[in-house]
Design an enzyme around this catalytic site. Structure first.
Site, PDB file in Angstrom:
ATOM      1  N   GLU A   6       1.252  -0.638  -5.234  1.00  0.00           N
ATOM      2  CA  GLU A   6       0.272   0.399  -5.558  1.00  0.00           C
ATOM      3  C   GLU A   6       1.052   1.565  -6.146  1.00  0.00           C
ATOM      4  O   GLU A   6       1.569   2.415  -5.416  1.00  0.00           O
ATOM      5  CB  GLU A   6      -0.520   0.838  -4.330  1.00  0.00           C
TER       6      GLU A   6
ATOM      7  N   ASP B 214       0.828  -1.202   0.000  1.00  0.00           N
ATOM      8  CA  ASP B 214       0.000   0.000   0.000  1.00  0.00           C
ATOM      9  C   ASP B 214       0.862   1.252   0.000  1.00  0.00           C
ATOM     10  O   ASP B 214       1.866   1.328   0.726  1.00  0.00           O
ATOM     11  CB  ASP B 214      -0.900  -0.013   1.242  1.00  0.00           C
TER      12      ASP B 214
END
Length: 577
Positions: A301, A239
């Site tokens: 990401e 993330d």
């Protein structure tokens, strides 16, 4: 007794016997269909209105039938749930509302029996402010974890370079050291009286950023990753991976015209995002992950301005960083539209990356693709076209729960109904991400079969009476049936797995055509217009066989001669000998 690493290798071999021999030749993730699960919203096994790990396990049969190779589970660790799990309070346990470590181990075993791997979300940039590390760090300036987070004294409030924005956050004559903003509104610096200092938080104030310039932080985070790798997870989705480091001189980010959804100045995150040091960390992380068997994978990401920027995330010529940085430009790029020219350009660009592309159209942070690319009248037909691009191009495919049945975005219409904090602070310009996180729609019955509790954590979309797994499973022409068909064809066909991608008839404004090369090349034709389009016979000469078609009549054709693609129709063919 065999070592833990050797036991992990044995677990992989037992769970995936048919794949073990092939793994030495081609990493499993290269041809994978990866399915993101938002655990709060997938399946509620205990009737409390919130999804859980046992709820995921109860639906593994559906995922296997769909053809999923791996599930990515959004954060399921203990958390105050300020950002619904992306504020982690303990990296080595499961939040009690989702279950226990025993439940996770059982899910891992059950998924293996269904030939499905498990990928976890790993949030490395920040923790919750309730994490024991931060509680200790915030208590004083001289504790053992005092420099595990990014702290600063601030600057004098009457200093000559202080901006009006900084002045809004004055404490005891001090203001934040620069103009950096939280993604979710306000200053990225929060004052702590016990230390008489500010800490940095790129996201919510309850998500303090870790200090990755401290080697002890890297060790602790790598150890947390090893904890799950030792249990047998197939890898991690990382993330906000670009945000690990900040400019050590804390230089102001350049301002752009206007204000954002929270009313703050628009900034270009030049000094607070994507600093080069992050690649050194990922290189070491990849080396650590590569010590495990089974082709464990790192997915990033990675929002980039240009597809060429992905090169550094693969690791350049060394290919020693992420195996799968996400290409967000095809599905989320600026100006993305349901247009043959748009997809011809972005998909062709995607083929230039130095590694395996990873294409994404849906996730938990963006309105669903069926709404973004739909026109309100032909949404399902258009969604079938998007599914075709996702599953027949040269790329690993990443989808999101509900996308294969056409779940739509159910954005709250009243501020009092919003659960996502960014929607609360940004209303009405920013309405948050609740709309793409509503409960999975399994049946046309109460609560869509997601839960027995009528008060689910987010309301079930009212269209679940027609848009659900049960109903669509019985309809041969449903979106779900089309996904199953595409995934089965993808899995069975060598050209769709490994073939080079060549774009044909490049000037056609309505029909996108590409060929996946191989001993038996596959040609994909997608009509992006609302009118029938005559198929050009020179695209595939001679006799053909239909592998998949949205119009059953096309399946009877033995040649392209005289064929017409219906509005928004897809036709996938290969030549016959």
């Amino acid at each position: 007794m065999p070592s833990l690493a050797r036991r992990c290798a044995l677990c992989f071999a037992l769970a995936f016997p048919a794949l073990a021999a092939h793994a030495a030749q081609v990493p499993w993730w290269k041809h994978a269909v990866i399915y993101e699960i938002y655990p709060r919203s997938f399946g509620d096994s205990n009737g409390d209105g919130v999804g859980d790990l046992r709820g995921i396990a109860q639906h593994l049969d559906h995922l296997q039938k769909l053809g999923v190779d791996a599930i990515w589970i959004a954060p399921m660790y203990p958390s105050p749930q300020v950002d619904f799990g992306y504020d982690i309070a303990d990296y080595r346990r499961v939040d009690p509302q989702y279950g226990s470590l025993a439940d996770f181990d059982a899910l891992l075993r059950d998924a293996g029996k269904h030939h499905i791997r498990v990928i976890l979300d790993m949030v490395l940039n920040h923790t919750s402010d309730k994490h024991a590390w931060f509680v200790e760090s915030a208590s004083s300036r001289d504790n053992p974890k005092a420099d595990w987070y990014v702290w600063n004294d601030g600057v004098d409030a009457d200093g000559p370079a202080v901006t009006p924005f900084q002045k809004r956050f004055e404490h005891d004559g001090k203001v934040p050291p620069n103009n950096w903003e939280s993604v979710f509104g306000g200053s990225a610096w929060e004052w702590v009286p016990a230390r008489r200092q500010f800490y940095y938080h790129r996201f919510y104030r309850q998500q303090p950023d870790l200090n990755w310039r401290n080697p002890a932080v890297e060790k602790a985070m790598f150890d947390a990753m090893r904890f799950w790798l030792d249990r047998g997870v197939a890898g991690f989705r990382l993330d906000a991976i670009s945000t690990l480091f900040e400019n050590p001189q804390l230089r102001n980010d350049p301002e752009r015209p206007g204000t954002n959804a929270q009313g703050d100045p628009n900034l270009h995150s030049q000094f607070s995002d994507n600093l080069p040091e992050v690649h050194d960390v990922i290189r070491r992380m990849r080396a650590m992950v590569d010590t495990y068997p089974g082709d464990r994978v790192l997915i990033g990401e990675t929002y980039t301005a240009d597809v060429a920027d992905l090169d550094s995330w693969y690791g350049g010529t060394r290919h020693d960083q992420l195996q799968l940085p996400m290409d967000m430009l095809v599905g989320f790029g600026w100006g993305a539209k349901f247009d043959a020219g748009w997809f011809r350009k972005t998909l062709e660009d995607a083929q230039t990356v130095p590694g395996q592309p990873l294409i994404v159209f849906d996730n938990h942070d963006n309105p669903r693709s069926i709404d973004r690319f739909g026109d309100g009248s032909h949404d399902v037909q258009r969604a079938k076209a998007i599914a075709t691009l996702l599953l027949t191009t040269r790329a690993t495919a990443l989808t999101y729960y509900g996308a294969p049945i056409g779940m739509t975005t159910a954005t709250p219409t009243r501020k009092e109904d919003v659960r996502d904090p960014i929607g609360i602070t940004g209303w009405p310009k920013e309405k948050g991400r609740d709309g793409e996180r509503t409960p999975m729609q399994w049946t046309p019955g109460p609560q869509a079969g997601f839960s027995t509790d009528p008060h689910t954590w987010l309301p079930v979309n009212s269209n679940h009476v027609t848009v659900n797994v049960q109903t669509e499973s019985a309809e041969p022409d449903s979106l779900l049936s089309w996904y199953r068909t595409l995934i089965a064809v993808r899995r069975a066909n060598p050209a769709l797995r490994d073939g080079r991608m060549t774009f044909l008839d490049r000037d056609d404004p309505n029909v996108l055509v590409y060929r996946r090369d191989g001993a038996a090349p596959v040609t994909v034709l997608v009509n992006f217009s609302g009118q029938p389009q005559r198929v050009k016979t020179d695209l595939v000469r001679g006799a053909i066989r239909t592998l998949a078609a949205t119009d059953p009549a096309l399946a009877k054709a033995t040649t392209l001669d005289g064929a017409t693609l219906p509005p928004y129709g897809t036709w996938i063919v290969e030549p016959t000998k």
